[in-house]
Design a protein around this motif. Structure first.
Motif, mmCIF file in Angstrom:
data_model
loop_
_atom_site.group_PDB
_atom_site.id
_atom_site.type_symbol
_atom_site.label_atom_id
_atom_site.label_comp_id
_atom_site.label_asym_id
_atom_site.label_seq_id
_atom_site.Cartn_x
_atom_site.Cartn_y
_atom_site.Cartn_z
ATOM 1 N N LYS A 108 4.021 -60.154 -5.076
ATOM 2 C CA LYS A 108 3.564 -59.347 -6.205
ATOM 3 C C LYS A 108 2.069 -59.053 -6.104
ATOM 4 O O LYS A 108 1.616 -57.983 -6.491
ATOM 5 N N GLY A 109 1.305 -59.989 -5.562
ATOM 6 C CA GLY A 109 -0.125 -59.775 -5.381
ATOM 7 C C GLY A 109 -0.440 -58.722 -4.334
ATOM 8 O O GLY A 109 -1.557 -58.195 -4.305
ATOM 9 N N MET A 110 0.500 -58.396 -3.477
ATOM 10 C CA MET A 110 0.290 -57.415 -2.418
ATOM 11 C C MET A 110 0.861 -56.040 -2.763
ATOM 12 O O MET A 110 0.780 -55.123 -1.955
ATOM 13 N N LEU A 111 1.425 -55.896 -3.945
ATOM 14 C CA LEU A 111 1.962 -54.615 -4.393
ATOM 15 C C LEU A 111 0.947 -53.923 -5.304
ATOM 16 O O LEU A 111 0.041 -54.560 -5.834
ATOM 17 N N PRO A 112 1.087 -52.619 -5.504
ATOM 18 C CA PRO A 112 0.155 -51.913 -6.393
ATOM 19 C C PRO A 112 0.228 -52.451 -7.821
ATOM 20 O O PRO A 112 1.291 -52.868 -8.277
ATOM 21 N N LYS A 113 -0.909 -52.436 -8.505
ATOM 22 C CA LYS A 113 -0.967 -52.942 -9.877
ATOM 23 C C LYS A 113 -0.796 -51.780 -10.854
ATOM 24 O O LYS A 113 -1.699 -51.419 -11.594
ATOM 25 N N ASN A 114 0.372 -51.172 -10.875
ATOM 26 C CA ASN A 114 0.659 -50.051 -11.767
ATOM 27 C C ASN A 114 2.171 -49.981 -12.004
ATOM 28 O O ASN A 114 2.903 -50.902 -11.666
ATOM 29 N N LYS A 115 2.617 -48.885 -12.583
ATOM 30 C CA LYS A 115 4.029 -48.722 -12.909
ATOM 31 C C LYS A 115 4.903 -48.758 -11.656
ATOM 32 O O LYS A 115 6.001 -49.322 -11.659
ATOM 33 N N LEU A 116 4.415 -48.176 -10.573
ATOM 34 C CA LEU A 116 5.159 -48.183 -9.315
ATOM 35 C C LEU A 116 5.318 -49.603 -8.780
ATOM 36 O O LEU A 116 6.389 -49.987 -8.312
ATOM 37 N N GLY A 117 4.272 -50.403 -8.859
ATOM 38 C CA GLY A 117 4.346 -51.789 -8.402
ATOM 39 C C GLY A 117 5.336 -52.604 -9.205
ATOM 40 O O GLY A 117 6.047 -53.456 -8.663
ATOM 41 N N ARG A 118 5.406 -52.370 -10.514
ATOM 42 C CA ARG A 118 6.367 -53.088 -11.352
ATOM 43 C C ARG A 118 7.797 -52.677 -11.009
ATOM 44 O O ARG A 118 8.712 -53.509 -11.030
ATOM 45 N N GLU A 119 8.000 -51.409 -10.666
ATOM 46 C CA GLU A 119 9.330 -50.959 -10.262
ATOM 47 C C GLU A 119 9.719 -51.568 -8.910
ATOM 48 O O GLU A 119 10.857 -52.004 -8.723
ATOM 49 N N ILE A 120 8.780 -51.597 -7.986
ATOM 50 C CA ILE A 120 9.053 -52.141 -6.652
ATOM 51 C C ILE A 120 9.392 -53.620 -6.723
ATOM 52 O O ILE A 120 10.280 -54.103 -6.024
ATOM 53 N N SER A 121 8.698 -54.372 -7.594
ATOM 54 C CA SER A 121 8.898 -55.821 -7.644
ATOM 55 C C SER A 121 10.274 -56.210 -8.183
ATOM 56 O O SER A 121 10.666 -57.372 -8.075
ATOM 57 N N LYS A 122 11.029 -55.273 -8.728
ATOM 58 C CA LYS A 122 12.384 -55.568 -9.198
ATOM 59 C C LYS A 122 13.392 -55.614 -8.055
ATOM 60 O O LYS A 122 14.540 -56.006 -8.252
ATOM 61 N N HIS A 123 12.983 -55.193 -6.859
ATOM 62 C CA HIS A 123 13.919 -55.054 -5.740
ATOM 63 C C HIS A 123 13.807 -56.179 -4.718
ATOM 64 O O HIS A 123 14.083 -55.972 -3.539
ATOM 65 N N ILE A 124 13.411 -57.357 -5.165
ATOM 66 C CA ILE A 124 13.357 -58.513 -4.275
ATOM 67 C C ILE A 124 14.166 -59.641 -4.908
ATOM 68 O O ILE A 124 14.097 -59.870 -6.117
ATOM 69 N N ARG A 125 14.951 -60.294 -4.098
ATOM 70 C CA ARG A 125 15.725 -61.454 -4.525
ATOM 71 C C ARG A 125 15.340 -62.606 -3.614
ATOM 72 O O ARG A 125 15.369 -62.468 -2.383
#
Length: 145
Positions: A108-125
């Motif tokens: 999560k620290g390596m993803l963008p800190k915006n709406k796109l980053g929050r959407e991307i972080s939902k796709h990891i298990r």
């Protein structure tokens, strides 16, 4: 002759599920690789403003390692939102209780800190051991692509 560019929308993206094994991997390097797959930077049609990435399944989270003395000195911070609600956890404590949170926090620290980053972080298990219940998605093992 004029160059024609194709506009890509989120509907045109074919998502793939990837299986990554965290066994004996260094936390930061592994999280960097996972973040790149989630962002979709390995794809030829990568676009930074659209979720182009694939979904990731991480197995063997309890076997990830850190270098040096980080297992004793690395601290994780969280706050309840109330006055005096600061909580600190060490890496070794978090690995005993919630080893999946270590990987999720690093990615999560390596993803963008915006709406796109929050959407991307939902796709990891993230799973503690070899067993995962994502077999219906037919994940491919991530190799040296």
């Amino acid at each position: 002759m004029k160059k024609v560019t194709k506009t890509i929308s989120a509907k045109d993206v074919n998502q793939q599920w990837w299986l990554l094994d965290a066994k004996d991997q260094v936390l930061g390097r592994f999280a960097s690789e996972v973040a790149q797959v989630l962002r979709g930077k390995h794809r030829t049609d990568y676009s930074p403003n659209i979720y182009m990435g694939d979904a990731v399944i991480v197995i063997n989270a309890e076997k990830i390692r850190v270098t040096g003395s980080k297992s004793d000195t690395k601290k994780y911070f969280r706050h309840s939102g109330y006055p005096g609600g600061v909580k600190y956890s060490s890496f070794s404590e978090l690995m005993k209780n919630d080893c999946d949170k270590v990987i999720l926090n690093a990615v999560k620290g390596m993803l963008p800190k915006n709406k796109l980053g929050r959407e991307i972080s939902k796709h990891i298990r993230v799973y503690k051991d070899d067993n995962h219940n994502q077999s219906a998605q037919q994940p491919k093992k991530w190799g040296s692509n």
